[in-house]
Every structure is written in C-alpha cells, then in structure tokens.
Design an enzyme around this catalytic site. Structure first.
Site, short mmCIF file in Angstrom:
data_model
loop_
_atom_site.label_atom_id
_atom_site.label_comp_id
_atom_site.label_asym_id
_atom_site.label_seq_id
_atom_site.Cartn_x
_atom_site.Cartn_y
_atom_site.Cartn_z
N HIS A 1 53.53 7.51 110.23
CA HIS A 1 52.44 6.82 109.53
C HIS A 1 52.40 7.22 108.05
CE1 HIS A 1 49.87 5.80 113.35
NE2 HIS A 1 51.03 5.19 113.32
N SER B 1 46.36 10.88 122.34
CA SER B 1 45.95 10.14 123.53
C SER B 1 47.06 9.17 123.94
CB SER B 1 44.66 9.37 123.24
OG SER B 1 44.87 8.50 122.15
#
Ligand code: ZN
Length: 262
Positions: free
Chosen positions: A127, A202
């Site tokens: 990212h 997650s």
C-alpha cells in the site's frame, strides 16, 4: 490446533518448531501489528483521527483530485501523527527472525514504515509508504519530513517546487490500483513460501487477503497471529489470538530455549 486449549509457551514452542522446519517463510502484516505502537486501525470504529470521518471518503483518490487542499487538511494530520511512532516488540521480532535467516521478508499493508525502522530489510509495502510524496506532473519525490514542514508552514496541499502541482502521498488511496511491482513481488514471495506467518491482519481486504491462498495452493502452510477471526482460521496450522507483541515475544523466547518443555 488451537491456542486456546494450550498455554502460551506451548503454543509458542509449536510455532517455533514450525518456523525452524521451514526454509522459505514469509510474514504478512496488517494494521494490527502497529496498534501497540499507538496507531489505531481505522477499521475499528471510533478510534483516533478516523473517529469522525469516513476514511473511504477522505482518503479517496477522488477527494485528492477534486480538492487537494481539503484532502491535505486531513491527510497532513495523519502524516504528522505517524512520523514519531516507534516500532513495537512485534516489529522487532520479525526483524530479528529475518536477521537469523528464519524469514525471507515481510509483505505489509501498512504505510507507517515501522518494519524498516525496526530493522527489517526485505519489506514489500503493497500500500506504499508515507516516506515520500510524489508530484503527479513530473514524478518528483519529496521526503516525509519536508512534506510535514511544508504543511506546517501553510495550510493546504504541499506543492512541487518545479510544477506548483499538489503532491500526492506515495500511498495507495481508496479507489487506486495497488502498485504493480510490489504486488508482483508479494505474489512471488507468497507462492514460493513454505510458511506464511500472518500477523495483525483480519485478512479481509483484497487483493492482499488472497496471499495466504497463494501460499496454500502452492503447498505451503499458514500460521495466524491475530486477535479476532479471519477467513483463513480453518486453514491455519496454528492460530494465536493474543496481543501480537506478546505472542511474537513468546515465539522469540521459544526459539532461544528450544529444549524447554512447557
Ligand atoms: Zn512536479
């Protein structure tokens, strides 16, 4: 096997044994690894800077393009809040595992550069990173410290000295494609890995969430050190649910005491 049925040292010893038996282990990390460093996961409602805004709206490429000054009004604050954050024990343990030759590298969704500050060398930032801001016109790059200085001196977007165009942080905003080179490297590490150690993620945000599947399909194994459920919990050979810094510290302790029986 589930950690809940065993003590932490026993679970850590098991993980240590798995790590020592692997030759091409890779770590995949998400926002959860930086929470102990005081950087809230913006997907947790009501935390920090993100408490009163919708990140999907303010950190969107459309918001940058339509009103760069307003975008920087928010994002500049985020930059300033990240600049003095320090790596925590979880970052340090991953750096130490790489130094010991037990980890080939870290693939991270985080833009906070804490893995490199902790000493990790092979870090794939899918990212992007807050280290640089880029001029969309000429491609010129400006370092974080300089960008923060610019936002302190005057409100609104920092500008490229040559083009007077608003700089864009070199991070992936919502609505943007992931950097091709970093993703290719991440997929290559994942497909070659015989063990993927997922920490503080997650594993819900695609396409990074697909990386454990790449490892599994290539015959590798997956370990998860994350609080809360993930879509890969059933595929993982070990799932540790505790605080990431505590769990990884226990892992390092287990590696240093291979003969201890707990
Ligand atoms: Zn420029």
């Amino acid at each position: 096997m589930r950690a809940g049925s065993r003590s932490r040292p026993a679970a850590a010893a098991e993980l240590a044994a798995i790590l020592c038996a692997s030759t091409r282990a890779v770590a995949l990390t998400g926002a959860g690894i930086s929470v102990p460093s005081g950087i809230p996961d913006f997907r947790t409602p009501g935390t920090g800077l993100w408490a009163n805004v919708d990140p999907m709206e303010v950190a969107h490429i459309g918001a940058f393009r339509s009103d760069p000054d307003r975008f920087w009004g928010f994002y500049g604050e985020r930059f300033a809040s990240l600049v003095d954050k320090r790596p925590n024990r979880a970052h340090e343990v991953l750096a130490e595992l790489e130094r010991r030759g037990l980890l080939r590298g870290v693939v991270t969704q985080n833009v906070d550069r804490l893995h490199r500050r902790a000493g990790s060398v092979n870090v794939v930032e899918v990212h992007g990173s807050i280290d640089w801001s880029v001029c969309p016109e000429c491609g010129g790059r400006v370092a974080l410290e300089q960008v923060i200085e610019m936002t302190r001196r005057h409100a609104g977007a920092p500008e490229c000295a040559a083009c007077v165009a608003p700089l864009k942080p070199d991070v992936v905003l919502f609505g943007e494609l992931l950097p091709e080179a970093a993703m290719a490297e991440a997929y290559s590490l994942a497909s070659e890995a015989d063990l993927m150690l997922c920490v503080g993620s997650s594993l819900a945000v695609h396409p990074v969430a697909s990386l454990p599947a790449v490892t599994l399909e290539s015959g590798g194994r997956v370990v998860i050190v994350t609080e809360g459920p993930t879509p890969y919990d059933r595929d993982a050979i070990v799932k540790l649910d505790g605080d990431v810094a505590v769990e990884l510290d226990a892992l390092l302790a287990a590696l240093d005491e291979p003969l201890s029986e707990s």
